[in-house]
Design a protein around this motif. Sequence first.
Motif, PDB file in Angstrom:
ATOM      1  N   LEU A  50       0.819  -1.105  -0.032  1.00 27.41           N
ATOM      2  CA  LEU A  50      -0.048   0.002  -0.020  1.00 27.41           C
ATOM      3  C   LEU A  50       0.851   1.361  -0.039  1.00 27.41           C
ATOM      4  O   LEU A  50       0.636   2.286  -0.677  1.00 27.41           O
ATOM      5  N   ARG A  60       0.753   4.179  -2.736  1.00 27.95           N
ATOM      6  CA  ARG A  60       0.562   5.615  -2.152  1.00 27.95           C
ATOM      7  C   ARG A  60       1.549   6.343  -2.830  1.00 27.95           C
ATOM      8  O   ARG A  60       0.908   7.542  -3.086  1.00 27.95           O
ATOM      9  N   PRO A  78      -4.518  -1.945  -5.533  1.00 31.59           N
ATOM     10  CA  PRO A  78      -3.512  -1.355  -4.413  1.00 31.59           C
ATOM     11  C   PRO A  78      -2.390  -2.197  -4.078  1.00 31.59           C
ATOM     12  O   PRO A  78      -1.225  -1.584  -3.483  1.00 31.59           O
ATOM     13  N   ALA A 110      -4.915   0.406   5.081  1.00 36.44           N
ATOM     14  CA  ALA A 110      -4.735   1.746   4.013  1.00 36.44           C
ATOM     15  C   ALA A 110      -5.260   3.040   4.735  1.00 36.44           C
ATOM     16  O   ALA A 110      -4.469   4.091   4.241  1.00 36.44           O
TER      17      ALA A 110
END
Length: 827
Positions: free
Chosen positions: A148, A152, A170, A570
């Motif tokens: 993640l 990001r 993701p 997340a």
Amino acid sequence: MNLLANTVVAWARQHRVLVLCLAVVVLLVSPAGISRLRFDTDVLSLLPTQGRAIPAFREFLRLFGGVDHLYVVFTAPPGHRIDEYRQQTAAWGEALRGIADVGRVDLGTRDNGTHWTWLADRQLLLLTGPRLDAAIARLQPSGMRESLLSSRALLAVPSREVADLVRHDPLGLLTLLRDELGRVPGLDVGAGADGYTTADGRRRLIVARPVRPPYDAAFSRSLFAQLDDLRRRLDAAPPGDESDDGPIPAMTVEFAGGHRIAIETEALVRRESITNSVGSLALILPLLFAAFRSVWLVTVGAIPSVLSLILVLSALGFSGATLSAAAAGAAAMLFGLGIDGVVLLYATHRSVLAAGASDRQMNSRLGAASASMLLGMWTTAATFYGLMLVDFPSLTQLGTLLGHSMAVCGVLTLLLVPALLPRRRQGRVPRAVLMPGMARAILKRRRMLLVGAAGLTLVLGLAATRVKVNPTLEKLRSVSAAAQLEEQIARSFGLPGEAYMLLDRGPDLEALLRQNEALTATLAARVPGVAVQAPTMLLPSRARQEAVLATLQRQLPDPRSMVEALQETAGSAGFMPNALAPFVARLPRLAQSGLSITLDGYAQHGAADMLERFVRRDRGDWVLATYVFPRTPSEVSALEQAIAASGGTARLTGLPLVNRELSAAFVPQFLKGLALGTVAVVLLILVTFRAWQLSFLALVPTAVGLLWAAGLLALLGAELDLFAMFAVVTFVGIGVDYGVHLVHRFQETGDVEIALAELAPVILVAGGITACGYGMLVTSAYPPLQSMGVVSIVSVFSLTAASVVVLPLLLATLCSDDRDRRAHSGL
């Protein structure tokens, strides 16, 4: 044969109008048949039907349509990038999907359609080994955070496409799947918004797969007519892409691939056939006039050859035949084979007129010359008929076309030339065309010339052992603009190299899939650096799917725990609430019980075309195709060993293997055809001459001339391809003609000097005609036709020299005693 020829000559001279009417009828009826004739530009028509790799290659093309794609290349003008034209390239993609003759269109971008959604839910079933382990690790609560955080970081790039990719994937599972599948056209998962682009960002590629292979020239023409219409419509549309400075300049759109190559090759072959035919006549007719100063010969000379070719082509058209490019190209050279018969009869006619002979004597001499002409034509036809029994379709076509044409040409020459020859004129009697000075000079230096010819034969015979023969299809590849563009595209976009195909057939699809998985594992272990695209990459066996599903259910947390862990991780990684909603919604489905990938599943979700290049149904069996891309000869050797070690039933094929098998098969088949033709020629000559010695001598110019030609070509460093070998077959017939005419006249007169004086001009003019006809090929834009032209010029020179020098010397030496000559001639 003499009696029959005398009778026909007398009848034709008495019924001129009827003969001409029959010729006119042939001309009127033939166009209807010729219009039905089809031309095959596929070089695969040159392949034999037997073997291992070649039949498998034919089966692959029949079922899977080849590996040829349609490439649409977009190039931005200097100073611009192709991503500035996204709206226009997207319009092209949508328009290509609307063409009925185009199947799948691969934009190189991620597809969010319903079929991809269905497959994405099952993506873990497609993973194996380390990538499956990596996917399981990423789905564990402890492995989610690192994935993640990496996703990001991607959001730092202000891109809607990147954000969409992160929302749907993701954890980077699509990246694992993309690595598992490799670069499979039509399934480039996780690709960027700009698809296939070059490193400099100026070019983009869209890959489409037409519904039929490129070897169907009519289909290729129809396809490109639609593409040209599409180009006009899109060019006329207002540009949708603009920069800060206003409208951007137009990009360039080019098409490449096998279908365009087929169109350009067909056009080239047609153009070359017409150009060579017209060019040949443009050189031949002035040569005839210069040699004989006869308007009649220039006017009538080519008529029997033209009519015979028209008649045979018409008959083939009515029968529904298809001619290969090689056979069609050689057909135009019939003029060089057939016109020497007209020259022989005309020279005889002038000699009889010059001697003041009666009409009966005229018919008798023309009958004797016609018998020689028929024997020469029919022995040439027999040479080609021998090719009808070899295992090469195009050689069979060549033998059929030219064999029939020569047989018909002999009959038409026998009928038309006597009917069209001018009657005796009251004015100036034409002078006989003779070369007595040349005949005396050659025979006077008999010993010196024989020694020289023997030495030359020895030297060139040794050199001939080094002549290069390359019958592979590589030598016949097109050099058109389309072929060059395709090579450039392959380099620019890193397309896969030469593909090898593994075909496996059987009634049980599940058994074939298990065999394919075992084979793929063997290849991965023994040739790890070789790229493989297997059907089981998209359609694993039930056994493997059940094993993967059992592993997932054993090692993964329950779906609810995975969802909770993902949402919690997340949030701590900085994602907004519900930012990953699309992935969260399908996460429980990734390992649910009963999950499977089936052939019917692909079909029901509109994704059957993904498997079209891998799985086919044929005559109650399933056929699987696996694509392998070795880069070096050592990898090819290791690949073959690995396949043999696997113990399966898969057959390896591909163009390199076809070339190898072709090289091994061509020479034996070629020699078989020549041997069969030679036996027929010998029998015809023996029946006519009724003497072994004269029959043997009639073949000497062919043997010696071709040996000289092979030696000269070897010294010139020439390499003989399939087209050049076709020319060799043609010149076997030409050499036989020359020998038959000279020996036949010697048998009649019993005097070598007289026979040579009368026939030397005929042979030299015939050789010049043939050289002009075939010599036009050296100007061809198609390399195989160029090689045919070079071989032809060298062969004509050698055959002519052997006929007017070596054969007369042997006749004078071996048949010098008058009583022996009379015994051999039957007088």
